[in-house]
Design a protein around this motif. Structure first.
Motif, PDB file in Angstrom:
ATOM      1  N   ASP A  31       0.746  -1.159   0.064  1.00  0.00           N
ATOM      2  CA  ASP A  31      -0.031   0.025  -0.038  1.00  0.00           C
ATOM      3  C   ASP A  31       1.011   1.393  -0.038  1.00  0.00           C
ATOM      4  O   ASP A  31       1.954   1.288   0.800  1.00  0.00           O
ATOM      5  CB  ASP A  31      -1.006   0.030   1.412  1.00  0.00           C
ATOM      6  CG  ASP A  31      -2.088  -1.124   1.156  1.00  0.00           C
ATOM      7  OD1 ASP A  31      -2.425  -1.515  -0.049  1.00  0.00           O
ATOM      8  OD2 ASP A  31      -2.256  -1.768   2.240  1.00  0.00           O
ATOM      9  N   ILE A  32       0.580   2.119  -0.817  1.00  0.00           N
ATOM     10  CA  ILE A  32       1.292   3.322  -1.090  1.00  0.00           C
ATOM     11  C   ILE A  32       0.327   4.652  -1.011  1.00  0.00           C
ATOM     12  O   ILE A  32      -0.646   4.424  -1.691  1.00  0.00           O
ATOM     13  CB  ILE A  32       2.294   3.678  -2.312  1.00  0.00           C
ATOM     14  CG1 ILE A  32       3.166   2.378  -2.313  1.00  0.00           C
ATOM     15  CG2 ILE A  32       2.857   4.978  -2.527  1.00  0.00           C
ATOM     16  CD1 ILE A  32       4.037   2.344  -3.660  1.00  0.00           C
ATOM     17  N   ASP A  33       0.398   5.488   0.122  1.00  0.00           N
ATOM     18  CA  ASP A  33      -0.314   6.481  -0.015  1.00  0.00           C
ATOM     19  C   ASP A  33       0.869   7.874  -0.150  1.00  0.00           C
ATOM     20  O   ASP A  33       1.448   8.366   0.557  1.00  0.00           O
ATOM     21  CB  ASP A  33      -0.924   6.848   1.385  1.00  0.00           C
ATOM     22  CG  ASP A  33      -1.792   8.141   1.296  1.00  0.00           C
ATOM     23  OD1 ASP A  33      -2.007   8.722   0.726  1.00  0.00           O
ATOM     24  OD2 ASP A  33      -2.284   8.159   2.580  1.00  0.00           O
ATOM     25  N   LEU A  34       0.558   8.337  -1.427  1.00  0.00           N
ATOM     26  CA  LEU A  34       1.467   9.572  -1.762  1.00  0.00           C
ATOM     27  C   LEU A  34       1.313  10.868  -0.941  1.00  0.00           C
ATOM     28  O   LEU A  34       1.726  11.766  -1.051  1.00  0.00           O
ATOM     29  CB  LEU A  34       1.390   9.687  -3.250  1.00  0.00           C
ATOM     30  CG  LEU A  34       1.800   8.501  -3.839  1.00  0.00           C
ATOM     31  CD1 LEU A  34       1.610   8.927  -5.678  1.00  0.00           C
ATOM     32  CD2 LEU A  34       3.358   8.239  -3.904  1.00  0.00           C
ATOM     33  N   ASP A  35       0.107  10.969  -0.339  1.00  0.00           N
ATOM     34  CA  ASP A  35      -0.367  12.224   0.392  1.00  0.00           C
ATOM     35  C   ASP A  35       0.054  12.034   1.946  1.00  0.00           C
ATOM     36  O   ASP A  35      -0.294  12.806   2.602  1.00  0.00           O
ATOM     37  CB  ASP A  35      -1.822  12.191   0.332  1.00  0.00           C
ATOM     38  CG  ASP A  35      -2.112  12.664  -1.091  1.00  0.00           C
ATOM     39  OD1 ASP A  35      -1.320  13.565  -1.757  1.00  0.00           O
ATOM     40  OD2 ASP A  35      -3.360  12.311  -1.700  1.00  0.00           O
ATOM     41  N   ALA A  36       0.235  10.640   2.324  1.00  0.00           N
ATOM     42  CA  ALA A  36       0.759  10.642   3.668  1.00  0.00           C
ATOM     43  C   ALA A  36       2.085  11.409   4.013  1.00  0.00           C
ATOM     44  O   ALA A  36       2.983  11.416   3.338  1.00  0.00           O
ATOM     45  CB  ALA A  36       1.038   9.071   4.193  1.00  0.00           C
TER      46      ALA A  36
END
Length: 109
Positions: A97-102
């Motif tokens: 899982d990758i959250d670019l906004d984290a």
């Protein structure tokens, strides 16, 4: 000690970020996306300068040019990704899982 031509200050945010004052940007001829070099002197003072522009890696450039030439010369051999290959790729990245906004973690700063 060197003569000071300009002195200014800025504030660190909670994420240890700061805005480079406009007078410094002008003096160093900095633009958006330019890099800054920090040289810490033995007396604890810091010299900030504009970092040299990053040169393109000639090996990667040649490799990409080779791939482009090969694709152009052999365009008839290019095929879409098969369903089984797509399934293999999906299996490799399953659960990632990758959250670019984290926000960045402290150790990533």
């Amino acid at each position: 000690m060197a003569q000071v031509a300009l002195e200014t200050e800025s504030t660190l945010t909670d994420r240890f970020q700061t805005t480079v004052p406009s007078s410094v940007r002008q003096a160093l001829h900095l633009g958006k996306k330019d890099k800054i070099k920090y040289a810490i002197q033995s007396d604890g003072s810091v010299v900030i300068s504009r970092a040299a522009a990053q040169q393109n890696d000639p090996i990667i450039g040649e490799f990409l040019a080779f791939i482009a030439r090969d694709m152009q010369a052999n365009s008839g051999k290019i095929e879409p990704l098969s369903a089984s290959m797509r399934e293999s790729v999906d299996a490799l990245v399953q659960g990632v899982d990758i959250d670019l906004d984290a926000p960045l973690l402290d150790e990533d700063e």
